[in-house]
Design an enzyme around this catalytic site. Structure first.
Site, mmCIF file in Angstrom:
data_model
loop_
_atom_site.group_PDB
_atom_site.id
_atom_site.type_symbol
_atom_site.label_atom_id
_atom_site.label_comp_id
_atom_site.label_asym_id
_atom_site.label_seq_id
_atom_site.Cartn_x
_atom_site.Cartn_y
_atom_site.Cartn_z
ATOM 1 C CD1 TRP A 184 -42.616 51.856 13.756
ATOM 2 C CD2 TRP A 184 -40.854 52.724 12.693
ATOM 3 N NE1 TRP A 184 -41.732 50.842 13.499
ATOM 4 C CE2 TRP A 184 -40.634 51.351 12.850
ATOM 5 C CE3 TRP A 184 -39.871 53.493 12.068
ATOM 6 C CZ2 TRP A 184 -39.487 50.719 12.394
ATOM 7 C CZ3 TRP A 184 -38.727 52.866 11.612
ATOM 8 C CH2 TRP A 184 -38.542 51.484 11.767
ATOM 9 C CD GLU A 225 -45.831 52.165 11.667
ATOM 10 O OE1 GLU A 225 -45.731 51.241 10.844
ATOM 11 O OE2 GLU A 225 -45.447 53.328 11.440
ATOM 12 C CE LYS A 227 -40.064 46.640 11.886
ATOM 13 N NZ LYS A 227 -40.227 46.864 10.455
ATOM 14 C CG ASP A 259 -46.887 48.447 8.547
ATOM 15 O OD1 ASP A 259 -47.014 47.294 8.109
ATOM 16 O OD2 ASP A 259 -46.185 49.308 8.002
ATOM 17 C CG HIS A 262 -44.947 47.090 11.641
ATOM 18 N ND1 HIS A 262 -44.660 48.385 12.017
ATOM 19 C CD2 HIS A 262 -44.282 46.894 10.472
ATOM 20 C CE1 HIS A 262 -43.872 48.958 11.121
ATOM 21 N NE2 HIS A 262 -43.645 48.063 10.171
ATOM 22 C CG HIS A 286 -48.352 53.037 7.640
ATOM 23 N ND1 HIS A 286 -47.054 53.369 7.971
ATOM 24 C CD2 HIS A 286 -49.006 54.211 7.503
ATOM 25 C CE1 HIS A 286 -46.934 54.687 8.041
ATOM 26 N NE2 HIS A 286 -48.115 55.217 7.766
ATOM 27 C CG ASP A 294 -42.513 45.300 8.196
ATOM 28 O OD1 ASP A 294 -43.381 45.479 7.321
ATOM 29 O OD2 ASP A 294 -41.874 46.218 8.727
ATOM 30 C CG ASP A 296 -41.995 47.513 4.289
ATOM 31 O OD1 ASP A 296 -43.058 48.077 4.593
ATOM 32 O OD2 ASP A 296 -41.062 47.367 5.094
ATOM 33 C CG ASP A 326 -44.827 51.820 5.081
ATOM 34 O OD1 ASP A 326 -43.882 51.909 4.279
ATOM 35 O OD2 ASP A 326 -44.677 51.802 6.318
#
Length: 419
Positions: A184, A225, A227, A259, A262, A286, A294, A296, A326
């Protein structure tokens, strides 16, 4: 009614749906979920002392952040003692452990720099997943790594990726468990770029150069990955969803990694899972909790988390989907953040395993939609909590909220003493 009686009562109710709760508990104990090391120190790592870059931002300054490999491992052990279920360890390359004054730049990393992590993983009977760290480094030029127009910059990061391939294979050989190695990057532009194609062509060539490093595909599972955007790269990211998915689809043995933070807010990874399972033998995830973007946030037992687990389970894909967490929240106790997130996904998996998927699919195929809706809603009130408590009991951890008292004690005895 005591806990045993409550479980026996729940067992009878689920038996009416054709679900064997004892079998469900046995199965859940064997599903590995990869626990990310970077929650414990706000993604700082041990190979540099600068700020986070590459579109990543950790907010908050809660006391007690791990400052050394020893402290991070100690904190992870504390958190894992509160989590039921099977775990893997997820590392970033920036968590290399250097001893006796030694230092190696990221393009010169070797397996020996992760020997302490292998020792840790073996102690806890875990496999290890790995991530090259393409951010927070002086060789990130103008915010770019593998997409940089500067050949020297690209070659540095290609060497880093190749080193990580070798380290990933080392992890797999040492633990006996395949290593998921995730590529990533945060490369992109703050404002509208003049060239969208060039960076992506360079990115493709760079990943191909990394994957030219020899490895055993049974041991190393390379992923790409995507984004949607990051802080400072709001207008364009080279590794978009279309790019990552297309690269994986056209390069044998490369897995797409999704993810769920993302993507655009209206996109649901739970819906994408069965679509990808139509074409890919294996995929990777993730799992995080995006709040408008995003961000997290710590994973909760929320709708999308439950749907993600449900799609994996009801499509018989537990052996095809590599699951990792994640998130990184620096505003709350980090041990609690780790624990809540892991336990939440375990609850989601349990909920999915307790869902009569074949019965519900049959109602859909027979177009009995009224009955399907009714049953889906009624199942939501079935005694999941009583099965959860039994699962936790068998795993040797607290089922209810009592585990948090141990977190408070650890904060008082350990974390509060860190300056």
């Amino acid at each position: 009614m005591n806990q045993t009686e409550r479980y026996e009562s729940a067992k009878e109710l689920y038996r009416g749906l054709g679900i064997d709760t004892d079998q469900v508990i046995r199965r859940l104990k064997e599903i590995p979920v990869s626990l990310h090391c970077w929650q414990g120190d706000d993604v700082k790592g041990f190979d540099q002392d600068g700020p986070l870059t590459g579109g990543i931002q950790a907010t908050g300054n809660y006391p007690g952040r791990a400052r050394t490999p020893e402290e991070l491992m100690e904190d992870m052990e504390m958190a894992m003692s509160l989590m039921p279920g099977k775990k893997k360890l997820n590392l970033h390359a920036s968590y290399a452990v250097f001893e006796n004054g030694e230092y190696a730049d990221r393009d010169q990393l070797e397996p020996k720099h992760f020997a302490k992590w292998v020792e840790f993983a073996k102690k806890h009977h875990m496999g290890i997943d790995f991530n090259p760290t393409f951010f927070s480094h002086a060789k990130v030029k103008d915010g770019l790594t593998l997409t940089s127009p500067d050949k020297e910059t690209r070659e540095f990061w290609i060497r880093h990726g190749k080193a990580c391939i070798r380290i990933s294979e080392y992890f797999a050989k040492e633990t006996g468990i395949p290593c998921v190695m995730n590529i990533w990057i945060g490369d992109g532009f703050k404002d509208v770029p003049a060239d969208r194609l060039g960076p992506r062509l360079r990115y493709r060539e760079s990943i191909e150069a990394i994957l030219a490093e020899p490895y055993d595909p049974k041991l190393v599972k390379p992923c790409v990955e995507s984004k949607v955007f990051g802080i400072g790269v709001e207008s364009y990211t080279a590794g978009s969803a279309e790019f990552a998915l297309s690269f994986a689809a056209t390069h044998q043995g490369v897995l797409p990694l999704m993810d769920n933070g993302h993507y655009h807010p209206t996109e649901m990874v739970s819906d994408k899972i069965p679509a990808l399972l139509c074409f890919f033998p294996e995929i990777a995830l993730h799992v995080t909790r995006p709040v408008r973007w995003d961000s997290d946030h710590v994973v909760l037992f929320d709708d999308e988390t439950r749907e993600i687990a449900k799609e994996i389970v009801r499509n018989n894909a537990l052996n095809r989907v590599y699951i990792a967490l994640d998130y990184f929240d620096a505003s709350i106790n980090r041990i609690s953040a780790w624990t809540v997130g892991f336990r939440s996904f375990q609850k989601a998996l349990l909920s999915a395993l307790l869902t009569p998927a074949e019965l519900l699919k049959g109602l859909q195929d027979e177009n009995r939609m009224s009955e399907l809706m009714m049953l889906q809603e009624e199942i939501k009130l079935y005694p999941l909590g009583d099965v959860w408590n039994e699962y936790c009991r068998q795993c040797g951890v607290e089922g209810g909220q009592g585990w948090f008292e141990k977190v408070k004690a650890y904060e008082q005895d350990v974390l509060s003493k860190r300056k």
